[in-house]
Design a protein around this motif. Structure first.
Motif, PDB file in Angstrom:
ATOM      1  N   GLU A  81     -38.885  92.231 147.385  1.00 13.12           N
ATOM      2  CA  GLU A  81     -40.016  92.012 148.266  1.00 13.12           C
ATOM      3  C   GLU A  81     -40.294  90.509 148.345  1.00 13.12           C
ATOM      4  O   GLU A  81     -40.214  89.793 147.347  1.00 13.12           O
ATOM      5  CB  GLU A  81     -41.248  92.754 147.745  1.00 13.12           C
ATOM      6  N   LEU A  82     -40.656  90.039 149.513  1.00 12.67           N
ATOM      7  CA  LEU A  82     -40.872  88.609 149.737  1.00 12.67           C
ATOM      8  C   LEU A  82     -42.313  88.262 149.391  1.00 12.67           C
ATOM      9  O   LEU A  82     -43.178  88.182 150.251  1.00 12.67           O
ATOM     10  CB  LEU A  82     -40.546  88.251 151.195  1.00 12.67           C
ATOM     11  N   ALA A  83     -42.569  88.061 148.095  1.00  7.82           N
ATOM     12  CA  ALA A  83     -43.927  87.757 147.636  1.00  7.82           C
ATOM     13  C   ALA A  83     -44.112  86.253 147.532  1.00  7.82           C
ATOM     14  O   ALA A  83     -43.228  85.523 147.095  1.00  7.82           O
ATOM     15  CB  ALA A  83     -44.167  88.406 146.279  1.00  7.82           C
ATOM     16  N   THR A  84     -45.300  85.817 147.933  1.00 10.30           N
ATOM     17  CA  THR A  84     -45.636  84.393 147.806  1.00 10.30           C
ATOM     18  C   THR A  84     -46.784  84.169 146.846  1.00 10.30           C
ATOM     19  O   THR A  84     -47.086  83.023 146.501  1.00 10.30           O
ATOM     20  CB  THR A  84     -46.015  83.811 149.178  1.00 10.30           C
ATOM     21  N   GLU A  85     -47.463  85.241 146.427  1.00  9.79           N
ATOM     22  CA  GLU A  85     -48.611  85.083 145.537  1.00  9.79           C
ATOM     23  C   GLU A  85     -48.770  86.321 144.667  1.00  9.79           C
ATOM     24  O   GLU A  85     -48.252  87.400 144.957  1.00  9.79           O
ATOM     25  CB  GLU A  85     -49.890  84.843 146.343  1.00  9.79           C
ATOM     26  N   ARG A 136     -50.587  81.085 143.852  1.00  8.16           N
ATOM     27  CA  ARG A 136     -49.762  81.083 145.054  1.00  8.16           C
ATOM     28  C   ARG A 136     -48.648  80.064 144.888  1.00  8.16           C
ATOM     29  O   ARG A 136     -48.835  78.980 144.336  1.00  8.16           O
ATOM     30  CB  ARG A 136     -50.620  80.752 146.264  1.00  8.16           C
ATOM     31  N   ASN A 137     -47.466  80.464 145.375  1.00  7.20           N
ATOM     32  CA  ASN A 137     -46.329  79.552 145.379  1.00  7.20           C
ATOM     33  C   ASN A 137     -46.299  78.836 146.721  1.00  7.20           C
ATOM     34  O   ASN A 137     -45.970  79.425 147.754  1.00  7.20           O
ATOM     35  CB  ASN A 137     -45.027  80.325 145.156  1.00  7.20           C
ATOM     36  N   GLY A 150     -42.859  78.516 148.907  1.00  6.88           N
ATOM     37  CA  GLY A 150     -42.155  79.631 149.554  1.00  6.88           C
ATOM     38  C   GLY A 150     -42.248  80.902 148.737  1.00  6.88           C
ATOM     39  O   GLY A 150     -43.198  81.114 147.965  1.00  6.88           O
ATOM     40  N   HIS A 151     -41.260  81.767 148.899  1.00  2.00           N
ATOM     41  CA  HIS A 151     -41.268  83.059 148.251  1.00  2.00           C
ATOM     42  C   HIS A 151     -40.945  82.935 146.766  1.00  2.00           C
ATOM     43  O   HIS A 151     -40.188  82.062 146.346  1.00  2.00           O
ATOM     44  CB  HIS A 151     -40.249  83.993 148.917  1.00  2.00           C
TER      45      HIS A 151
END
Length: 575
Positions: free
Chosen positions: A123-127, A166-167, A170-171
């Motif tokens: 999954e493309l998680a950023t936070e 949070r990053n 990016g992801h």
């Protein structure tokens, strides 16, 4: 019980546990592969006969009941030990989630949360983060290296604050990420002379939390639900403090909530084991009340005589195998009995019909007799059924309709139109109902996962219920039911006679003449145990008056298998 039978029983137990496990989890895939290999290589489903399997195992009533009650427990223990319950939805979970509660003075509580996120990278998680109640104060967030903290009000009325990390680049990649959140709350307490209680709104999580741990200093804290939090569900935290430490609304007595689900979760393994144990205990009670047969002390364990001059198919139907239908042994025994009584004459590969009128035969015997006459007519004869000639006709014909017709009339021989009611099956039905209810409990747990710690409790209870039902279907013919009083004594006598059929020396001692051996062989077929009598006939070189050595070829199943194989050849175009 010999070693071979014991090994067969262990194999069956293993297969039942495997099949039941499939209801619960893909962890049972190796069991399924083994099951398929075993069935294809050894069981030969087309020739498989459950009644003969039961008879071959040599189980008595108590042993069958023991297997029926033990197998669900084994299933539960096996699935529990495999940790099948850890089937959490999705790949992003929080495990563990630790909450530490301490008293900061002035009715204020300090709460420190540590959330360990596991990301698969799919999954493309950023936070990462969670939703807090808007009443929190002095919020502090500690993030993993390379990530920045954030928090903001959520919803129109600001009822929630989302706090996390949070990053910005990016992801986030796959791995584990630890988030720490610290804040203070000033809740309202309800107090009596000894203790004060408050309920904290903890907001909710975006992801499932598999293992929530609550710790506190000088306080007692616990979740309003068990230590498994379903994603996007509000959850509460209770805090119990000494009355000298905090102040609040005075009441006569503080009622401390006792959450049943929490008690279940604290002892989840024992809870499941207790539910399964209670189920099998109910089955045992059913057996004692409705299944345990009446014993007759005056009937010896080995009865070296035929108890009662019943028709062979009646013996098979009432006292052996399935009480709803006859099997090969009953049909063979009926043919042999017709030959002994002069209606037929058996020769090698031939059945000759005598001039004796079949009008005095009962309904089932008449069905067998006229079916044989019909087969003879299909070979062009009214008086002789040539089995070899009939088999050749089956193998040469290309008429599927005719083959199906012959197969149908042969299969009709397994059905008795007027079955005498000698057996009460109430116990069996109640036992199956108990295991169905056990599975229903598992379904309830499995569909209410917010009330349980692990999903596996529901799955293992379902699997245990299925295992119990399979065990009944596999091992029980008479164990969980009871013969009606007018048949109970005769049933004990036939059981004692059947034990004699299992002893070569006793047969040789008590069946001395060819006539006696012939009669014993007929009833041995009806009771599914002809091998020892056949061996005595062979060793003593006795010439039976009406039975030929190749009589087993008269079994309808033998012809049915040939017909089925021929039909398959014709349908596949291999002829």
């Amino acid at each position: 019980m010999n070693a071979r039978n014991a090994l067969a029983i262990l194999m069956l137990v293993f297969l039942i546990v495997a099949v039941s496990s499939l209801v619960a989890t893909i962890f049972a895939l190796p069991f399924l592969i083994f099951l398929v290999i075993f069935v294809l290589a050894f069981a030969r489903p087309s020739k498989y006969d459950l009644n003969r399997l039961r008879a071959g195992l040599g189980l008595n009533e108590n042993q069958a009941v023991a297997l029926i009650v033990v197998i669900p427990v084994i299933t539960y223990l096996v699935l529990s030990s495999l940790g099948i319950a850890l089937m959490l939805p999705g790949e992003r979970i929080i495990n563990p989630y630790v909450i530490y509660v301490s008293y900061a003075g002035n009715n204020t509580l300090t709460i420190e949360e540590t959330l360990e996120y596991r990301l698969s990278g799919e999954e493309l998680a950023t936070e990462i983060g969670r939703y807090l109640d808007s009443s929190v104060q002095d919020l502090k967030i500690t993030c993993p290296i390379g990530m920045n903290p954030f928090h903001y009000s959520f919803w129109k009325d600001g009822e929630r604050i989302k706090a996390g990390c949070r990053n910005l680049e990016g992801h986030m990649g796959p791995g584990q990420y630890e988030l720490r959140i610290k804040y203070r709350v000033t809740p309202e307490f309800v107090c009596d002379d000894e203790k004060c209680l408050t309920e904290l709104d903890m907001g909710y999580l975006e992801l499932d939390a598999a293992n929530v741990q609550v710790h506190s200093n000088r306080l007692e804290s616990w979740l309003a639900q068990p230590p498994y939090i379903k994603a996007e569900r509000d959850f509460k935290l209770y805090v119990l403090a000494p009355s000298y430490l905090v102040s609040g609304l005075k009441v006569e007595r503080v009622v401390v909530p006792k959450n049943l689900a929490n008690l279940i979760e604290n002892h989840i393994f024992l809870t499941g084991l207790g539910i399964v144990g209670a189920s099998v205990l109910m089955v045992l009670v059913i057996y004692l009340l409705l299944g345990k047969e009446i014993s007759f002390r005056d009937i010896p364990r080995f009865l070296p005589r035929i108890p009662k001059k019943r028709k062979p198919y009646e013996v098979n139907l009432l006292f052996y195998g399935d009480p709803d239908k006859v099997e090969d042994g009953a049909i063979i025994a009926t043919i042999l009995d017709l030959a002994r009584r002069g209606y037929l004459k058996l020769e090698e590969e031939r059945i000759v019909f005598t001039n004796k009128s079949p009008n005095k035969l009962d309904e089932y015997e008449g069905k067998v007799y006229w079916t044989l006459r019909k087969l003879a007519e299909e070979t062009g004869s009214r008086k002789v059924l040539n089995m070899e000639k009939f088999r050749r006709k089956i193998q040469k014909t290309g008429d599927i309709t005719w083959l199906t017709f012959i197969k149908d009339i042969l299969e009709e021989l397994y059905i008795v139109e007027r079955i005498p009611r000698a057996y009460d099956k109430t116990g069996r039905y109640l036992a199956i109902a108990v295991f169905v209810f056990l599975g229903a409990i598992g379904v309830w747990f499995g569909t209410n996962v917010e009330y349980i710690n692990h999903l596996w409790l529901g799955y293992t209870l379902i699997a245990s219920g299925v295992a119990g039902i399979l065990a009944i279907l596999t091992f029980d013919v008479y164990a969980l039911g009871r013969y009606l009083p007018e048949y109970a004594r005769e049933r004990c006598e036939w059981s004692s006679f059947r034990r004699v059929l299992n002893e070569y020396a006793l047969i040789r001692e008590h069946a001395r003449t060819p006539e006696e051996l012939e009669e014993w062989l007929i009833y041995a077929n009806a009771l599914g145990m002809p091998s020892n009598v056949e061996k005595v006939v062979e060793d003593s070189k006795a010439k039976l008056p009406n039975i030929t050595p190749d009589y087993q070829l008269l079994a309808p199943s033998f012809l049915i298998e040939i017909i089925k194989a021929r039909i398959e050849e014709l349908k596949s175009g291999r002829h």
